[in-house]
Design an enzyme around this catalytic site. Structure first.
Site, PDB file in Angstrom:
ATOM      1  N   ARG A 259       0.810  -1.239   0.000  1.00  0.00           N
ATOM      2  CA  ARG A 259       0.000   0.000   0.000  1.00  0.00           C
ATOM      3  C   ARG A 259       0.837   1.279   0.000  1.00  0.00           C
ATOM      4  O   ARG A 259       0.433   2.304   0.578  1.00  0.00           O
ATOM      5  CB  ARG A 259      -0.979   0.026   1.185  1.00  0.00           C
ATOM      6  CG  ARG A 259      -1.926  -1.121   1.240  1.00  0.00           C
ATOM      7  CD  ARG A 259      -2.916  -1.166   0.073  1.00  0.00           C
ATOM      8  NE  ARG A 259      -3.629  -2.436   0.075  1.00  0.00           N
ATOM      9  CZ  ARG A 259      -3.285  -3.477  -0.691  1.00  0.00           C
ATOM     10  NH1 ARG A 259      -2.266  -3.400  -1.529  1.00  0.00           N
ATOM     11  NH2 ARG A 259      -3.963  -4.587  -0.647  1.00  0.00           N
TER      12      ARG A 259
ATOM     13  N   SER B 247     -10.532   0.511   4.940  1.00  0.00           N
ATOM     14  CA  SER B 247      -9.806   0.058   6.135  1.00  0.00           C
ATOM     15  C   SER B 247      -9.045   1.227   6.751  1.00  0.00           C
ATOM     16  O   SER B 247      -8.277   1.895   6.073  1.00  0.00           O
ATOM     17  CB  SER B 247      -8.797  -1.034   5.769  1.00  0.00           C
ATOM     18  OG  SER B 247      -9.495  -2.177   5.344  1.00  0.00           O
TER      19      SER B 247
ATOM     20  N   GLU C 157      -3.827   3.271   7.842  1.00  0.00           N
ATOM     21  CA  GLU C 157      -3.586   3.059   6.411  1.00  0.00           C
ATOM     22  C   GLU C 157      -3.976   4.324   5.635  1.00  0.00           C
ATOM     23  O   GLU C 157      -3.471   4.591   4.558  1.00  0.00           O
ATOM     24  CB  GLU C 157      -4.448   1.873   5.941  1.00  0.00           C
ATOM     25  CG  GLU C 157      -4.241   1.522   4.493  1.00  0.00           C
ATOM     26  CD  GLU C 157      -4.783   0.147   4.128  1.00  0.00           C
ATOM     27  OE1 GLU C 157      -4.615  -0.807   4.907  1.00  0.00           O
ATOM     28  OE2 GLU C 157      -5.381   0.040   3.034  1.00  0.00           O
TER      29      GLU C 157
HETATM   30  C1  LIG Z   1     -15.095   1.437   0.827  1.00  0.00           C
HETATM   31  C2  LIG Z   1     -13.622   1.468   0.517  1.00  0.00           C
HETATM   32  C3  LIG Z   1     -12.969   0.286   0.233  1.00  0.00           C
HETATM   33  C4  LIG Z   1     -11.577   0.305  -0.068  1.00  0.00           C
HETATM   34  N1  LIG Z   1     -10.963  -0.871  -0.365  1.00  0.00           N
HETATM   35  C5  LIG Z   1      -9.665  -0.864  -0.713  1.00  0.00           C
HETATM   36  C6  LIG Z   1      -9.007  -2.067  -1.099  1.00  0.00           C
HETATM   37  O1  LIG Z   1      -9.590  -3.131  -1.150  1.00  0.00           O
HETATM   38  N2  LIG Z   1      -7.697  -2.006  -1.409  1.00  0.00           N
HETATM   39  C7  LIG Z   1      -7.007  -0.822  -1.393  1.00  0.00           C
HETATM   40  O2  LIG Z   1      -5.809  -0.822  -1.713  1.00  0.00           O
HETATM   41  N3  LIG Z   1      -7.598   0.330  -1.030  1.00  0.00           N
HETATM   42  C8  LIG Z   1      -8.910   0.340  -0.694  1.00  0.00           C
HETATM   43  N4  LIG Z   1      -9.504   1.510  -0.332  1.00  0.00           N
HETATM   44  C9  LIG Z   1      -8.715   2.746  -0.278  1.00  0.00           C
HETATM   45  C10 LIG Z   1      -8.702   3.525  -1.598  1.00  0.00           C
HETATM   46  O3  LIG Z   1      -9.727   3.100  -2.436  1.00  0.00           O
HETATM   47  C11 LIG Z   1      -7.358   3.395  -2.322  1.00  0.00           C
HETATM   48  O4  LIG Z   1      -6.297   3.824  -1.520  1.00  0.00           O
HETATM   49  C12 LIG Z   1      -7.383   4.186  -3.642  1.00  0.00           C
HETATM   50  O5  LIG Z   1      -6.306   3.750  -4.442  1.00  0.00           O
HETATM   51  C13 LIG Z   1      -7.262   5.705  -3.454  1.00  0.00           C
HETATM   52  O6  LIG Z   1      -7.460   6.327  -4.708  1.00  0.00           O
HETATM   53  P1  LIG Z   1      -8.098   7.792  -4.811  1.00  0.00           P
HETATM   54  O7  LIG Z   1      -8.151   8.173  -6.228  1.00  0.00           O
HETATM   55  O8  LIG Z   1      -9.402   7.829  -4.075  1.00  0.00           O
HETATM   56  O9  LIG Z   1      -7.008   8.642  -4.049  1.00  0.00           O
HETATM   57  P2  LIG Z   1      -7.231   9.920  -3.131  1.00  0.00           P
HETATM   58  O10 LIG Z   1      -7.802   9.480  -1.814  1.00  0.00           O
HETATM   59  O11 LIG Z   1      -7.951  10.977  -3.873  1.00  0.00           O
HETATM   60  O12 LIG Z   1      -5.702  10.366  -2.931  1.00  0.00           O
HETATM   61  C14 LIG Z   1      -4.803   9.532  -2.243  1.00  0.00           C
HETATM   62  C15 LIG Z   1      -3.396  10.168  -2.334  1.00  0.00           C
HETATM   63  O13 LIG Z   1      -2.927  10.075  -3.669  1.00  0.00           O
HETATM   64  C16 LIG Z   1      -2.641  11.372  -4.196  1.00  0.00           C
HETATM   65  N5  LIG Z   1      -3.008  11.362  -5.612  1.00  0.00           N
HETATM   66  C17 LIG Z   1      -4.144  10.894  -6.170  1.00  0.00           C
HETATM   67  N6  LIG Z   1      -4.083  10.987  -7.507  1.00  0.00           N
HETATM   68  C18 LIG Z   1      -2.888  11.538  -7.806  1.00  0.00           C
HETATM   69  C19 LIG Z   1      -2.218  11.893  -9.030  1.00  0.00           C
HETATM   70  N7  LIG Z   1      -2.786  11.717 -10.221  1.00  0.00           N
HETATM   71  N8  LIG Z   1      -0.983  12.430  -8.953  1.00  0.00           N
HETATM   72  C20 LIG Z   1      -0.379  12.643  -7.754  1.00  0.00           C
HETATM   73  N9  LIG Z   1      -0.967  12.342  -6.570  1.00  0.00           N
HETATM   74  C21 LIG Z   1      -2.200  11.786  -6.598  1.00  0.00           C
HETATM   75  C22 LIG Z   1      -3.482  12.330  -3.377  1.00  0.00           C
HETATM   76  O14 LIG Z   1      -2.925  13.641  -3.394  1.00  0.00           O
HETATM   77  C23 LIG Z   1      -3.398  11.674  -2.013  1.00  0.00           C
HETATM   78  O15 LIG Z   1      -2.172  11.983  -1.402  1.00  0.00           O
HETATM   79  C24 LIG Z   1     -10.873   1.528  -0.045  1.00  0.00           C
HETATM   80  C25 LIG Z   1     -11.562   2.727   0.245  1.00  0.00           C
HETATM   81  C26 LIG Z   1     -12.913   2.699   0.496  1.00  0.00           C
HETATM   82  C27 LIG Z   1     -13.623   3.999   0.775  1.00  0.00           C
END
Ligand SMILES: Cc1cc2nc3c(=O)[nH]c(=O)nc-3n(C[C@H](O)[C@H](O)[C@H](O)COP(=O)(O)OP(=O)(O)OC[C@H]3O[C@@H](n4cnc5c(N)ncnc54)[C@H](O)[C@@H]3O)c2cc1C
Length: 326
Positions: free
Chosen positions: A186, A242, A315
């Site tokens: 992660r 999580s 996390e």
């Molecule tokens: C219900 C639920 C279930 C989930 N299940 C999982 C799972 O099974 N496995 C898992 O790994 N995660 C899970 N997650 C967590 C989440 O989905 C992941 O971490 C996901 O990859 C985050 O992506 P995001 O686009 O929402 O990032 P954001 O939350 O918008 O950003 C996360 C970080 O990345 C940075 N960022 C985003 N895009 C860019 C870009 N293009 N360039 C530079 N920086 C960037 C942001 O600035 C921030 O620091 C879950 C979350 C929820 C709500």
């Protein structure tokens, strides 16, 4: 005209981007908490994303890229600087970029960084390409997944990533291979830390995934199985997924449950009855706050440490202005 208005007016008009001031961010996160961004813009194309980040650098305006907002706990005080909402969503099946690409892994899947990871997984299944089925149930964008090495059901981003196009910290556009991103559980070298404010970090522009040929029906069945498992085991209310990483040899949810904390409530935030590692905000925007989430995290950490001698490590990422957290 003050300095700030002058700065805003200096966004090149050719970018066709409207900067908003004081934009509430809670609705743009999956847990529906957090304060406003000083400045906010939505980008629809990689060209806009690249140019806006470069412009922000040129006027010394710190920025933060917001993908799906599904892994960020935004401070109640919000974000000092520019939040760039990434809506660059193009996805396509491409030919490989070079002739020595392994024949059995020929097809490529290209995605802009604001594309939904779950949608990308569906595209790959429909194209008969296997390797991303695990992602059908993971919220968020390709950019967030690349940075976090998102994963589920035994798969993770690094397994199928071929390369990533980024704007690096020296203002160069670079293609990086997974080995250069130092992937671990992660996380990656692109992740700026567990607590970050707006800054001048690297921006993920797009990614290529390498996938093998697969049987669409089998893949669809596997994906549907993953989704059904989610529906059975995870809450539907707003959350960040999580909250804690699983400690070695155990599960954070099991420990929280065993400590008797299932259903525990602080302000608008509750420990889910369905999965104790999920903190939910059942009332949505305006109900739970980031302060409630932090208090819940600290309460759970203290009780689990006291009962089982285990330190639970978050996390989720703390984002924004925590110095002035209300
Ligand atoms: C219900 C639920 C279930 C989930 N299940 C999982 C799972 O099974 N496995 C898992 O790994 N995660 C899970 N997650 C967590 C989440 O989905 C992941 O971490 C996901 O990859 C985050 O992506 P995001 O686009 O929402 O990032 P954001 O939350 O918008 O950003 C996360 C970080 O990345 C940075 N960022 C985003 N895009 C860019 C870009 N293009 N360039 C530079 N920086 C960037 C942001 O600035 C921030 O620091 C879950 C979350 C929820 C709500």
């Amino acid at each position: 005209m003050n300095v700030i208005s002058k700065t805003i007016q200096s966004v090149p008009s050719s970018l066709n981007i409207q900067l908003e001031e004081n934009r509430p961010l809670a609705p743009l996160t999956s847990i529906k908490v957090g304060g406003p961004a000083d400045y906010f813009a939505t980008v629809q194309t990689v060209d806009q994303l690249l140019k806006l980040a470069r412009w922000a650098r040129s006027v010394d305006l710190p920025y933060l890229i917001l993908g799906g907002g599904s892994n960020v706990l935004i401070s109640d005080s919000g974000v000092r600087g520019l939040v760039i909402q990434n809506r660059c969503r193009q996805v396509r099946v491409d030919d490989p970029p070079c002739c020595d690409y392994p024949q059995d892994l020929r097809p490529f899947l290209f995605a802009e960084s604001g594309a939904a990871m779950a949608g990308l997984a569906r595209t790959s299944i429909n194209a008969g390409l296997t390797g991303l089925e695990w992602a059908v149930s993971v919220p968020g964008t390709v950019g967030g997944a690349v940075i976090n090495n998102a994963g589920a059901h035994g798969g993770e981003v690094k397994d199928n990533l071929w390369n990533v196009l980024i704007l690096d910290e020296n203002d160069e556009v670079q293609e990086l291979e997974p080995e250069q991103l130092h992937y671990v559980y992660r996380s990656s070298s692109l992740k700026r830390g567990q607590r970050i404010d707006a800054g001048f970090g690297a921006v993920v522009l797009s990614a290529n995934f390498r996938l093998g040929p697969g049987d669409p029906e089998g893949m669809r069945a596997r994906a549907d199985g993953f989704l059904a498992h989610r529906r059975r085991t995870q809450p539907v209310e707003p959350s960040l997924g999580s909250t804690f990483k699983n400690p070695p040899g155990d599960y954070a949810g099991r420990l929280i449950d065993a400590a008797g904390l299932r259903g525990h409530r602080i302000g608008g935030i509750e420990i889910s009855e369905t999965h104790a590692n999920f903190f939910i905000n059942p009332g949505g925007v305006g109900s739970g706050s980031a302060a409630d989430v932090v208090e819940m995290i600290e309460t759970v950490q203290a009780i689990v440490r006291d009962r089982f001698g285990v330190d639970l490590e978050p996390e989720i990422q703390w984002v924004g202005d925590w110095k002035n957290q209300r």
